[in-house]
Write a protein that holds these residues in place. Structure first.
Motif, PDB file in Angstrom:
ATOM      1  N   VAL A  45       0.981  -1.097  -0.284  1.00  0.00           N
ATOM      2  CA  VAL A  45       0.024   0.314  -0.080  1.00  0.00           C
ATOM      3  C   VAL A  45       1.427   1.707  -0.415  1.00  0.00           C
ATOM      4  N   ALA A  46       1.725   0.986   0.412  1.00  0.00           N
ATOM      5  CA  ALA A  46       2.853   2.138   0.782  1.00  0.00           C
ATOM      6  C   ALA A  46       3.722   2.757  -0.537  1.00  0.00           C
ATOM      7  N   LEU A  47       3.551   1.501  -1.129  1.00  0.00           N
ATOM      8  CA  LEU A  47       4.107   1.960  -3.038  1.00  0.00           C
ATOM      9  C   LEU A  47       3.268   3.093  -3.506  1.00  0.00           C
ATOM     10  N   LEU A  48       2.311   2.539  -3.200  1.00  0.00           N
ATOM     11  CA  LEU A  48       1.148   3.959  -3.959  1.00  0.00           C
ATOM     12  C   LEU A  48       1.809   5.066  -3.219  1.00  0.00           C
ATOM     13  N   LEU A  49       2.245   5.715  -2.719  1.00  0.00           N
ATOM     14  CA  LEU A  49       3.439   7.257  -2.384  1.00  0.00           C
ATOM     15  C   LEU A  49       4.130   7.291  -4.183  1.00  0.00           C
ATOM     16  N   PRO A  50       4.975   6.523  -4.021  1.00  0.00           N
ATOM     17  CA  PRO A  50       6.444   6.598  -5.363  1.00  0.00           C
ATOM     18  C   PRO A  50       5.614   6.162  -6.758  1.00  0.00           C
ATOM     19  N   VAL A  51       4.623   5.688  -6.892  1.00  0.00           N
ATOM     20  CA  VAL A  51       4.403   5.003  -7.633  1.00  0.00           C
ATOM     21  C   VAL A  51       3.455   6.300  -8.406  1.00  0.00           C
ATOM     22  N   VAL A  52       2.326   7.289  -7.572  1.00  0.00           N
ATOM     23  CA  VAL A  52       1.370   7.951  -8.016  1.00  0.00           C
ATOM     24  C   VAL A  52       2.539   8.968  -7.790  1.00  0.00           C
ATOM     25  N   ALA A  53       4.236   9.543  -6.906  1.00  0.00           N
ATOM     26  CA  ALA A  53       4.853  10.966  -7.376  1.00  0.00           C
ATOM     27  C   ALA A  53       5.066  10.778  -9.169  1.00  0.00           C
ATOM     28  N   TRP A  54       5.629   9.623  -9.600  1.00  0.00           N
ATOM     29  CA  TRP A  54       6.811   8.811 -10.461  1.00  0.00           C
ATOM     30  C   TRP A  54       5.248   9.740 -11.997  1.00  0.00           C
ATOM     31  N   LEU A  55       4.054   9.505 -11.202  1.00  0.00           N
ATOM     32  CA  LEU A  55       3.062   9.731 -12.578  1.00  0.00           C
ATOM     33  C   LEU A  55       3.098  10.753 -12.354  1.00  0.00           C
ATOM     34  N   SER A  56       2.832  11.608 -11.520  1.00  0.00           N
ATOM     35  CA  SER A  56       2.264  12.670 -11.435  1.00  0.00           C
ATOM     36  C   SER A  56       3.527  13.362 -11.949  1.00  0.00           C
ATOM     37  N   LEU A  57       4.569  13.449 -11.510  1.00  0.00           N
ATOM     38  CA  LEU A  57       6.187  13.790 -12.622  1.00  0.00           C
ATOM     39  C   LEU A  57       5.616  13.764 -13.985  1.00  0.00           C
ATOM     40  N   PHE A  58       5.852  12.094 -15.151  1.00  0.00           N
ATOM     41  CA  PHE A  58       5.946  11.499 -16.122  1.00  0.00           C
ATOM     42  C   PHE A  58       4.615  10.981 -16.696  1.00  0.00           C
ATOM     43  N   GLY A  59       3.768  10.912 -15.684  1.00  0.00           N
ATOM     44  CA  GLY A  59       2.540  10.115 -16.650  1.00  0.00           C
ATOM     45  C   GLY A  59       2.429  10.624 -17.325  1.00  0.00           C
ATOM     46  N   GLY A  60       1.845  11.764 -17.769  1.00  0.00           N
ATOM     47  CA  GLY A  60       1.574  12.472 -19.029  1.00  0.00           C
ATOM     48  C   GLY A  60       2.528  12.217 -20.322  1.00  0.00           C
TER      49      GLY A  60
END
Length: 303
Positions: A45-60
């Motif tokens: 569950v805690a891994l959601l934080l780095p996943v969301v962080a990476w997607l917010s920066l580079f997901g686009g």
């Protein structure tokens, strides 16, 4: 990843992290493997934080934002001073169909070879030092732009200025005459960066050039501006805040993926940029490899 701007730039540490910032996402599957090995639901569950962080920066960047059409195609390529086949590289670039072709890191001998090979396709060109622009449209008001700003680097601290070599111009500015009006184009090759034992990730020359180029663009009266070249850095790097606050990256606005351009053998960073103001990028892509250590980058723009 979210606090990269807070990392000190002493020894160039901040710039080094920001150059390879997307690759920090590789730690996520490693952490996931550890969480699964420990059978820890909390860790997963805690891994959601780095996943969301990476997607917010580079997901686009993962989606395809390219659109059909475009009024003008531009290409930029660091052709490499040690390119063994300048004529072949010129033919490959001309075959791209670009209306504007920017070349960086040309030697005096290679410049003649590029000019000879490109003359038929591109009747207009300007060369300033080691950079040049070949065009299918008329050019005017061409001049060099000083992005060196004196001798910057460890050598300059130990030797007199008059004893240091004088570098040829590494940037130019010109005006392209289009059916829709004048388009100002800058071609630049900013200073190299180096990993040095005593100086860390040394970026002084590049950073000085980035500031000088940003000032030149800020003083530009024409609303339509395109900046092409080898910036020796990514748009995530804080050194380019002065440029990215005025210009938009064609790759980020209309590309598909990260568009890594260096090194050509295994691209890991987008250090070759196409930045625009007052025009709209319709698509952006990376061209096949030539005999250079960089990949050519291209974009289609519209008024």
């Amino acid at each position: 990843m979210l606090l990269h701007a807070e990392i000190t730039d002493r020894g160039g540490l901040g710039s080094l992290v920001e150059t390879f910032l997307p690759w920090f996402g590789l730690f996520i599957p490693v952490l996931l493997a550890g969480a699964l090995w420990r059978r820890s639901a909390a860790a997963v569950v805690a891994l959601l934080l780095p996943v969301v962080a990476w997607l917010s920066l580079f997901g686009g960047l993962l989606s395809d934002k390219s659109q059909p059409g475009g009024d003008l195609t531009v290409v930029s390529h660091n052709v490499n001073a040690e390119n063994p086949d300048p004529a072949g590289t010129a033919r490959d670039l001309a075959a791209s169909g670009a209306d504007l072709l920017a070349l960086e890191e040309m030697t005096p001998q290679a410049t003649a070879a590029y000019g000879k090979e490109l003359a038929k396709t591109y009747p207009y060109h300007t060369v300033q030092g080691t950079v040049g622009l070949w065009s299918k449209l008329p050019l005017s008001d061409s001049r060099s732009v000083n992005v060196l700003r004196g001798n910057v680097g460890p050598l300059a601290k130990t030797r007199r200025a008059e004893d240091l070599p004088v570098d040829p111009p590494r940037a130019l500015r010109t005006t392209v005459a289009t059916d829709q009006g004048p388009l100002v184009v800058y071609v630049a090759h900013l200073g190299s960066v180096r990993l040095m034992p005593r100086h860390g990730f040394w970026t002084d020359s590049r950073d000085v050039g980035a500031v000088a180029l940003a000032k030149a663009v800020a003083a530009e009266q024409n609303e339509r501006v395109v900046v092409l070249g080898d910036m020796n850095g990514t748009t995530d790097d804080r050194a380019f805040d002065g440029l990215t606050s005025q210009l938009h990256s064609a790759q980020e606005a209309a590309g598909h993926g990260f568009g890594f351009s260096w090194p050509a053998s295994f691209p890991t960073a987008r250090i070759d940029q196409i930045l625009v103001r007052g025009v709209e990028p319709k698509s952006s892509w990376v061209l096949p490899a030539t005999d250079s250590d960089h990949l050519p980058v291209a974009a289609s723009i519209s008024w």
